[in-house]
Write a protein that holds these residues in place. Structure first.
Motif, PDB file in Angstrom:
ATOM      1  N   MET A 234      41.736  16.047 -49.245  1.00 29.03           N
ATOM      2  CA  MET A 234      41.810  15.619 -47.850  1.00 29.03           C
ATOM      3  C   MET A 234      41.811  14.100 -47.718  1.00 29.03           C
ATOM      4  O   MET A 234      42.432  13.551 -46.815  1.00 29.03           O
ATOM      5  CB  MET A 234      40.651  16.221 -47.054  1.00 29.03           C
ATOM      6  N   ARG A 235      41.147  13.402 -48.636  1.00 25.12           N
ATOM      7  CA  ARG A 235      41.198  11.941 -48.591  1.00 25.12           C
ATOM      8  C   ARG A 235      42.597  11.451 -48.944  1.00 25.12           C
ATOM      9  O   ARG A 235      43.090  10.483 -48.368  1.00 25.12           O
ATOM     10  CB  ARG A 235      40.177  11.333 -49.550  1.00 25.12           C
ATOM     11  N   ARG A 236      43.265  12.113 -49.875  1.00 25.89           N
ATOM     12  CA  ARG A 236      44.649  11.757 -50.191  1.00 25.89           C
ATOM     13  C   ARG A 236      45.551  11.981 -48.978  1.00 25.89           C
ATOM     14  O   ARG A 236      46.388  11.141 -48.641  1.00 25.89           O
ATOM     15  CB  ARG A 236      45.154  12.595 -51.366  1.00 25.89           C
ATOM     16  N   LEU A 237      45.359  13.120 -48.339  1.00 27.94           N
ATOM     17  CA  LEU A 237      46.190  13.440 -47.184  1.00 27.94           C
ATOM     18  C   LEU A 237      45.908  12.498 -46.017  1.00 27.94           C
ATOM     19  O   LEU A 237      46.807  12.163 -45.250  1.00 27.94           O
ATOM     20  CB  LEU A 237      45.960  14.893 -46.762  1.00 27.94           C
ATOM     21  N   GLN A 238      44.664  12.071 -45.894  1.00 27.23           N
ATOM     22  CA  GLN A 238      44.319  11.115 -44.841  1.00 27.23           C
ATOM     23  C   GLN A 238      45.075   9.801 -45.052  1.00 27.23           C
ATOM     24  O   GLN A 238      45.623   9.220 -44.103  1.00 27.23           O
ATOM     25  CB  GLN A 238      42.806  10.871 -44.894  1.00 27.23           C
ATOM     26  N   GLN A 239      45.097   9.329 -46.293  1.00 16.94           N
ATOM     27  CA  GLN A 239      45.854   8.120 -46.605  1.00 16.94           C
ATOM     28  C   GLN A 239      47.342   8.324 -46.355  1.00 16.94           C
ATOM     29  O   GLN A 239      48.031   7.450 -45.822  1.00 16.94           O
ATOM     30  CB  GLN A 239      45.616   7.711 -48.062  1.00 16.94           C
ATOM     31  N   ALA A 240      47.844   9.491 -46.753  1.00 16.01           N
ATOM     32  CA  ALA A 240      49.263   9.787 -46.553  1.00 16.01           C
ATOM     33  C   ALA A 240      49.614   9.793 -45.072  1.00 16.01           C
ATOM     34  O   ALA A 240      50.645   9.242 -44.653  1.00 16.01           O
ATOM     35  CB  ALA A 240      49.605  11.135 -47.186  1.00 16.01           C
ATOM     36  N   GLY A 247      55.390   4.380 -40.683  1.00 15.08           N
ATOM     37  CA  GLY A 247      56.806   4.423 -41.008  1.00 15.08           C
ATOM     38  C   GLY A 247      57.176   4.395 -42.468  1.00 15.08           C
ATOM     39  O   GLY A 247      58.364   4.251 -42.803  1.00 15.08           O
ATOM     40  N   ASP A 248      56.234   4.547 -43.390  1.00 14.99           N
ATOM     41  CA  ASP A 248      56.578   4.567 -44.813  1.00 14.99           C
ATOM     42  C   ASP A 248      57.361   5.837 -45.156  1.00 14.99           C
ATOM     43  O   ASP A 248      57.124   6.913 -44.587  1.00 14.99           O
ATOM     44  CB  ASP A 248      55.317   4.508 -45.673  1.00 14.99           C
ATOM     45  N   GLY A 249      58.278   5.735 -46.100  1.00 14.57           N
ATOM     46  CA  GLY A 249      59.075   6.875 -46.524  1.00 14.57           C
ATOM     47  C   GLY A 249      58.239   7.919 -47.245  1.00 14.57           C
ATOM     48  O   GLY A 249      57.282   7.582 -47.954  1.00 14.57           O
ATOM     49  N   LEU A 250      58.609   9.187 -47.102  1.00 16.14           N
ATOM     50  CA  LEU A 250      57.785  10.265 -47.640  1.00 16.14           C
ATOM     51  C   LEU A 250      57.694  10.241 -49.161  1.00 16.14           C
ATOM     52  O   LEU A 250      56.645  10.537 -49.734  1.00 16.14           O
ATOM     53  CB  LEU A 250      58.322  11.615 -47.162  1.00 16.14           C
ATOM     54  N   SER A 251      58.773   9.899 -49.841  1.00 18.47           N
ATOM     55  CA  SER A 251      58.719   9.851 -51.302  1.00 18.47           C
ATOM     56  C   SER A 251      57.785   8.735 -51.758  1.00 18.47           C
ATOM     57  O   SER A 251      57.023   8.897 -52.727  1.00 18.47           O
ATOM     58  CB  SER A 251      60.117   9.654 -51.882  1.00 18.47           C
ATOM     59  N   ASP A 252      57.805   7.592 -51.064  1.00 20.61           N
ATOM     60  CA  ASP A 252      56.900   6.491 -51.395  1.00 20.61           C
ATOM     61  C   ASP A 252      55.455   6.878 -51.102  1.00 20.61           C
ATOM     62  O   ASP A 252      54.543   6.539 -51.870  1.00 20.61           O
ATOM     63  CB  ASP A 252      57.266   5.239 -50.605  1.00 20.61           C
ATOM     64  N   VAL A 253      55.249   7.573 -49.996  1.00 25.21           N
ATOM     65  CA  VAL A 253      53.898   8.014 -49.632  1.00 25.21           C
ATOM     66  C   VAL A 253      53.349   8.965 -50.693  1.00 25.21           C
ATOM     67  O   VAL A 253      52.198   8.842 -51.124  1.00 25.21           O
ATOM     68  CB  VAL A 253      53.906   8.694 -48.247  1.00 25.21           C
ATOM     69  N   ALA A 254      54.173   9.917 -51.120  1.00 23.85           N
ATOM     70  CA  ALA A 254      53.733  10.890 -52.129  1.00 23.85           C
ATOM     71  C   ALA A 254      53.313  10.175 -53.409  1.00 23.85           C
ATOM     72  O   ALA A 254      52.264  10.479 -53.989  1.00 23.85           O
ATOM     73  CB  ALA A 254      54.846  11.888 -52.411  1.00 23.85           C
ATOM     74  N   ALA A 255      54.115   9.224 -53.848  1.00 24.39           N
ATOM     75  CA  ALA A 255      53.806   8.499 -55.083  1.00 24.39           C
ATOM     76  C   ALA A 255      52.543   7.662 -54.945  1.00 24.39           C
ATOM     77  O   ALA A 255      51.747   7.566 -55.883  1.00 24.39           O
ATOM     78  CB  ALA A 255      54.986   7.616 -55.468  1.00 24.39           C
ATOM     79  N   ALA A 256      52.343   7.065 -53.778  1.00 23.43           N
ATOM     80  CA  ALA A 256      51.213   6.157 -53.577  1.00 23.43           C
ATOM     81  C   ALA A 256      49.892   6.885 -53.402  1.00 23.43           C
ATOM     82  O   ALA A 256      48.827   6.303 -53.641  1.00 23.43           O
ATOM     83  CB  ALA A 256      51.468   5.261 -52.363  1.00 23.43           C
ATOM     84  N   THR A 257      49.939   8.150 -53.007  1.00 16.75           N
ATOM     85  CA  THR A 257      48.705   8.871 -52.700  1.00 16.75           C
ATOM     86  C   THR A 257      48.354   9.940 -53.723  1.00 16.75           C
ATOM     87  O   THR A 257      47.491  10.783 -53.478  1.00 16.75           O
ATOM     88  CB  THR A 257      48.792   9.505 -51.296  1.00 16.75           C
ATOM     89  N   GLY A 258      49.023   9.936 -54.865  1.00 18.02           N
ATOM     90  CA  GLY A 258      48.599  10.791 -55.960  1.00 18.02           C
ATOM     91  C   GLY A 258      49.215  12.165 -56.015  1.00 18.02           C
ATOM     92  O   GLY A 258      48.754  13.023 -56.784  1.00 18.02           O
ATOM     93  N   PHE A 259      50.272  12.410 -55.228  1.00 26.88           N
ATOM     94  CA  PHE A 259      50.951  13.701 -55.282  1.00 26.88           C
ATOM     95  C   PHE A 259      52.109  13.636 -56.275  1.00 26.88           C
ATOM     96  O   PHE A 259      52.704  12.571 -56.499  1.00 26.88           O
ATOM     97  CB  PHE A 259      51.455  14.096 -53.893  1.00 26.88           C
ATOM     98  N   ALA A 260      52.437  14.779 -56.859  1.00 25.82           N
ATOM     99  CA  ALA A 260      53.460  14.812 -57.904  1.00 25.82           C
ATOM    100  C   ALA A 260      54.818  14.388 -57.371  1.00 25.82           C
ATOM    101  O   ALA A 260      55.568  13.667 -58.045  1.00 25.82           O
ATOM    102  CB  ALA A 260      53.534  16.209 -58.513  1.00 25.82           C
ATOM    103  N   ASP A 261      55.133  14.827 -56.159  1.00 22.81           N
ATOM    104  CA  ASP A 261      56.408  14.476 -55.547  1.00 22.81           C
ATOM    105  C   ASP A 261      56.336  14.795 -54.057  1.00 22.81           C
ATOM    106  O   ASP A 261      55.292  15.229 -53.544  1.00 22.81           O
ATOM    107  CB  ASP A 261      57.579  15.224 -56.210  1.00 22.81           C
TER     108      ASP A 261
END
Length: 295
Positions: A234-240, A247-261
């Motif tokens: 939930m902390r990762r998702l909060q940051q995302a 307005g950050d792009g979803l692929s960049d958000v995923a990479a920055a918050t620890g998700f695989a893709d």
């Protein structure tokens, strides 16, 4: 309470558009352990999902409907909603006239700290829709000016009053809590927050807290009403969510918050919030704060 409670509760806030079908979400400035929002929807808004916090709110306009603990529920203007941590629910408008409501997400730890002197656990309110003008007024005191930050002294009194209101409506006996390893649970929480975008292992938390992983799991759940694993997620998702909101792009958000893709992010985002990251981004852009760039 009035059928339309917005006339006095919305003062001081840049409002959502009130035209039929103008869906949007406004997010207030955060306070540690508390998030606040206002939402306006037509039709079904959220797919089944669950939070790691108490979700406490007031229906402002329209009929709010949601599935919760095996039943279809309905909330009218002025009624209070009480959804417990990790309880699955969906949500949307119950009529074609649309829906407007305000919600406050309260970390269980704040309530537990408030109730700790009485050595009792978290209250469970069986009925998620309550007709209680006093509790509604308490919540609206924190939800009336979403463009302003909460004051620390205000929050102290607010949490105390909310705890009393929930305890009043809890139908089950208030069970003794026993001794929670608060300091060690906090150490685990702080470590998870500091390493939210990393793959934290059980052994790391054992080293940090001095508890074995199973004891830590029990104490952590008693303190925060969720598991260390879900707290980290939930902390990762909060940051995302915050990154998506600016307005950050979803692929960049995923990479920055620890998700695989991006698909990994999308899957967990929808489970937690009941909508996809793309839907969230659209609703934030539709709100006045979203258009102005406020967070």
């Amino acid at each position: 309470m009035d059928q339309d409670v917005t006339s006095h509760a919305f003062e001081g806030l840049e409002r959502l558009c009130t035209e039929r079908g103008a869906d949007g979400i406004v997010i207030a400035p955060a306070f540690p352990g508390i998030e606040r929002m206002e939402a306006q929807f037509s039709g079904k808004a959220f797919e089944p999902h669950r939070h790691d916090t108490y979700a406490l709110g007031v229906t402002m306009k329209g009929v709010q409907t949601f599935s919760y603990r095996g039943q279809r529920r309905f909330s009218m203007p002025g009624q209070v909603l009480v959804l417990h941590p990790d309880e699955e629910h969906d949500g949307g408008a119950g009529t074609d006239d649309g829906l407007q409501y305000r919600m406050l997400y309260l970390e269980p730890a704040l309530l537990l700290q408030c109730l700790g002197a009485e050595k009792i656990g978290l209250p469970f309110v069986d009925d998620p829709v309550i007709g209680d003008p006093v509790l509604a007024g308490t919540l609206l005191a924190a939800l009336s000016e979403l463009d302003r930050e909460l004051d620390e002294l205000f929050v102290d009194d607010f949490v105390s009053r909310v705890a009393g209101g929930l305890a009043k409506h809890a139908k089950t006996p208030r069970r003794p809590l026993g001794n929670v390893a608060w300091q060690r649970a906090r150490l685990a929480r702080d470590y998870l927050e500091a390493h939210a975008t990393e793959a934290v292992r059980s052994g790391e938390l054992e080293t940090v807290t001095g508890l074995d992983r199973f004891s830590l799991s029990r104490h952590f759940r008693a303190a925060f009403a969720t598991s260390p694993h879900r707290y980290l997620l939930m902390r990762r998702l909060q940051q995302a969510r915050a990154m998506i909101g600016v307005g950050d792009g979803l692929s960049d958000v995923a990479a920055a918050t620890g998700f695989a893709d991006q698909s990994h992010l999308t899957r967990h985002f929808k489970k937690a919030y009941g909508m996809t990251p793309g839907q969230w981004a659209s609703l934030r852009r539709a709100s006045p704060q979203g258009r102005s760039g406020a967070r």
